[in-house]
Design a protein around this motif. Structure first.
Motif, PDB file in Angstrom:
ATOM      1  N   ALA A   9       0.826  -1.213   0.000  1.00  0.00           N
ATOM      2  CA  ALA A   9       0.000   0.000   0.000  1.00  0.00           C
ATOM      3  C   ALA A   9       0.858   1.260   0.000  1.00  0.00           C
ATOM      4  CB  ALA A   9      -0.945  -0.003   1.201  1.00  0.00           C
ATOM      5  N   GLU A  10       1.976   1.232   0.703  1.00  0.00           N
ATOM      6  CA  GLU A  10       2.872   2.386   0.762  1.00  0.00           C
ATOM      7  C   GLU A  10       3.509   2.660  -0.603  1.00  0.00           C
ATOM      8  OE1 GLU A  10       6.986   3.551   3.075  1.00  0.00           O
ATOM      9  OE2 GLU A  10       5.601   2.161   4.050  1.00  0.00           O
ATOM     10  N   ILE A  11       3.968   1.608  -1.267  1.00  0.00           N
ATOM     11  CA  ILE A  11       4.589   1.774  -2.583  1.00  0.00           C
ATOM     12  C   ILE A  11       3.554   2.233  -3.604  1.00  0.00           C
ATOM     13  CG2 ILE A  11       5.714   0.572  -4.499  1.00  0.00           C
ATOM     14  CD1 ILE A  11       7.131  -1.177  -2.414  1.00  0.00           C
ATOM     15  N   VAL A  12       2.378   1.612  -3.616  1.00  0.00           N
ATOM     16  CA  VAL A  12       1.339   1.970  -4.582  1.00  0.00           C
ATOM     17  C   VAL A  12       0.895   3.418  -4.378  1.00  0.00           C
ATOM     18  CG1 VAL A  12      -1.030   1.486  -5.334  1.00  0.00           C
ATOM     19  CG2 VAL A  12       0.578  -0.393  -4.972  1.00  0.00           C
ATOM     20  N   ALA A  13       0.769   3.863  -3.142  1.00  0.00           N
ATOM     21  CA  ALA A  13       0.386   5.253  -2.878  1.00  0.00           C
ATOM     22  C   ALA A  13       1.419   6.219  -3.450  1.00  0.00           C
ATOM     23  CB  ALA A  13       0.215   5.479  -1.377  1.00  0.00           C
ATOM     24  N   LYS A  14       2.688   5.886  -3.316  1.00  0.00           N
ATOM     25  CA  LYS A  14       3.764   6.727  -3.864  1.00  0.00           C
ATOM     26  C   LYS A  14       3.705   6.744  -5.388  1.00  0.00           C
ATOM     27  CE  LYS A  14       7.889   8.747  -3.148  1.00  0.00           C
ATOM     28  NZ  LYS A  14       7.996  10.046  -2.529  1.00  0.00           N
ATOM     29  N   LEU A  15       3.517   5.582  -6.005  1.00  0.00           N
ATOM     30  CA  LEU A  15       3.472   5.508  -7.468  1.00  0.00           C
ATOM     31  C   LEU A  15       2.287   6.267  -8.042  1.00  0.00           C
ATOM     32  CD1 LEU A  15       4.426   1.761  -8.070  1.00  0.00           C
ATOM     33  CD2 LEU A  15       5.900   3.778  -8.254  1.00  0.00           C
ATOM     34  N   THR A  16       1.119   6.110  -7.427  1.00  0.00           N
ATOM     35  CA  THR A  16      -0.071   6.779  -7.949  1.00  0.00           C
ATOM     36  C   THR A  16      -0.066   8.269  -7.624  1.00  0.00           C
ATOM     37  OG1 THR A  16      -1.359   6.168  -5.987  1.00  0.00           O
ATOM     38  CG2 THR A  16      -1.486   4.695  -7.881  1.00  0.00           C
ATOM     39  N   GLY A  17       0.374   8.624  -6.431  1.00  0.00           N
ATOM     40  CA  GLY A  17       0.344  10.025  -6.015  1.00  0.00           C
ATOM     41  C   GLY A  17       1.451  10.872  -6.595  1.00  0.00           C
ATOM     42  N   ASP A  18       2.685  10.381  -6.559  1.00  0.00           N
ATOM     43  CA  ASP A  18       3.842  11.181  -6.990  1.00  0.00           C
ATOM     44  C   ASP A  18       4.177  11.024  -8.469  1.00  0.00           C
ATOM     45  OD1 ASP A  18       3.980  11.873  -4.338  1.00  0.00           O
ATOM     46  OD2 ASP A  18       5.899  10.887  -3.953  1.00  0.00           O
ATOM     47  N   TYR A  19       3.874   9.867  -9.047  1.00  0.00           N
ATOM     48  CA  TYR A  19       4.296   9.594 -10.420  1.00  0.00           C
ATOM     49  C   TYR A  19       3.139   9.368 -11.387  1.00  0.00           C
ATOM     50  CZ  TYR A  19       8.746   9.095  -8.094  1.00  0.00           C
ATOM     51  OH  TYR A  19       9.860   9.337  -7.343  1.00  0.00           O
ATOM     52  N   ASN A  20       1.913   9.405 -10.883  1.00  0.00           N
ATOM     53  CA  ASN A  20       0.722   9.203 -11.706  1.00  0.00           C
ATOM     54  C   ASN A  20       0.780   7.869 -12.462  1.00  0.00           C
ATOM     55  OD1 ASN A  20      -1.838  10.058 -12.531  1.00  0.00           O
ATOM     56  ND2 ASN A  20      -1.048  10.850 -14.456  1.00  0.00           N
ATOM     57  N   GLU A  21       1.365   6.863 -11.815  1.00  0.00           N
ATOM     58  CA  GLU A  21       1.437   5.535 -12.416  1.00  0.00           C
ATOM     59  C   GLU A  21       0.283   4.674 -11.912  1.00  0.00           C
ATOM     60  OE1 GLU A  21       6.301   5.341 -12.905  1.00  0.00           O
ATOM     61  OE2 GLU A  21       5.284   3.715 -11.869  1.00  0.00           O
ATOM     62  N   ALA A  22      -0.189   3.802 -12.775  1.00  0.00           N
ATOM     63  CA  ALA A  22      -1.259   2.878 -12.420  1.00  0.00           C
ATOM     64  C   ALA A  22      -0.869   1.484 -12.888  1.00  0.00           C
ATOM     65  CB  ALA A  22      -2.568   3.300 -13.081  1.00  0.00           C
ATOM     66  N   GLY A  42       1.101   9.250 -19.573  1.00  0.00           N
ATOM     67  CA  GLY A  42       1.421  10.652 -19.844  1.00  0.00           C
ATOM     68  C   GLY A  42       2.912  10.942 -19.873  1.00  0.00           C
ATOM     69  N   THR A  43       3.669  10.296 -18.976  1.00  0.00           N
ATOM     70  CA  THR A  43       5.100  10.592 -18.886  1.00  0.00           C
ATOM     71  C   THR A  43       5.979   9.471 -19.402  1.00  0.00           C
ATOM     72  OG1 THR A  43       5.318   9.679 -16.660  1.00  0.00           O
ATOM     73  CG2 THR A  43       4.706  12.015 -16.826  1.00  0.00           C
ATOM     74  N   GLY A  44       5.421   8.266 -19.511  1.00  0.00           N
ATOM     75  CA  GLY A  44       6.203   7.121 -19.974  1.00  0.00           C
ATOM     76  C   GLY A  44       7.023   6.456 -18.887  1.00  0.00           C
ATOM     77  N   THR A  45       6.903   6.913 -17.618  1.00  0.00           N
ATOM     78  CA  THR A  45       7.643   6.262 -16.538  1.00  0.00           C
ATOM     79  C   THR A  45       6.998   4.923 -16.213  1.00  0.00           C
ATOM     80  OG1 THR A  45       6.362   7.334 -14.791  1.00  0.00           O
ATOM     81  CG2 THR A  45       8.378   8.463 -15.535  1.00  0.00           C
ATOM     82  N   TRP A  46       7.820   4.011 -15.671  1.00  0.00           N
ATOM     83  CA  TRP A  46       7.297   2.702 -15.289  1.00  0.00           C
ATOM     84  C   TRP A  46       8.060   2.168 -14.083  1.00  0.00           C
ATOM     85  CZ3 TRP A  46      10.968  -1.089 -15.432  1.00  0.00           C
ATOM     86  CH2 TRP A  46      12.056  -0.902 -16.291  1.00  0.00           C
TER      87      TRP A  46
END
Length: 75
Positions: A9-22, A42-46
């Motif tokens: 949950a901590e990692i997913v929150a960081k990915l979705t909140g800070d990097y807009n990753e899903a 949008g940014t191509g990060t993964w």
């Protein structure tokens, strides 16, 4: 270098909140690890994660320029 591991949950929150990753892909290895790919169109990060049977989730790889290859496309 050891991967970064903590509660999923901590990692997913960081990915979705800070990097807009899903989450865009998930699979189960023969060793019982759950593998996931999160990406931001949008940014191509993964980010690639694994979750061990004991529940710990680890970041195993990160990068840029993610793109989806349609199934059946020549490689």
């Amino acid at each position: 270098q050891d991967p970064t591991c903590c509660a999923r949950a901590e990692i997913v929150a960081k990915l979705t909140g800070d990097y807009n990753e899903a989450a865009s892909a998930v699979g189960l290895s023969s060793e019982g690890l759950i593998g996931e790919v999160f990406n931001s169109p949008g940014t191509g990060t993964w980010t690639m994660l694994t979750t061990r049977p004991d529940g710990a989730t680890c970041v195993v790889a990160v990068g840029e320029m993610w793109s989806v290859v349609p199934q059946g496309a020549p490689t």
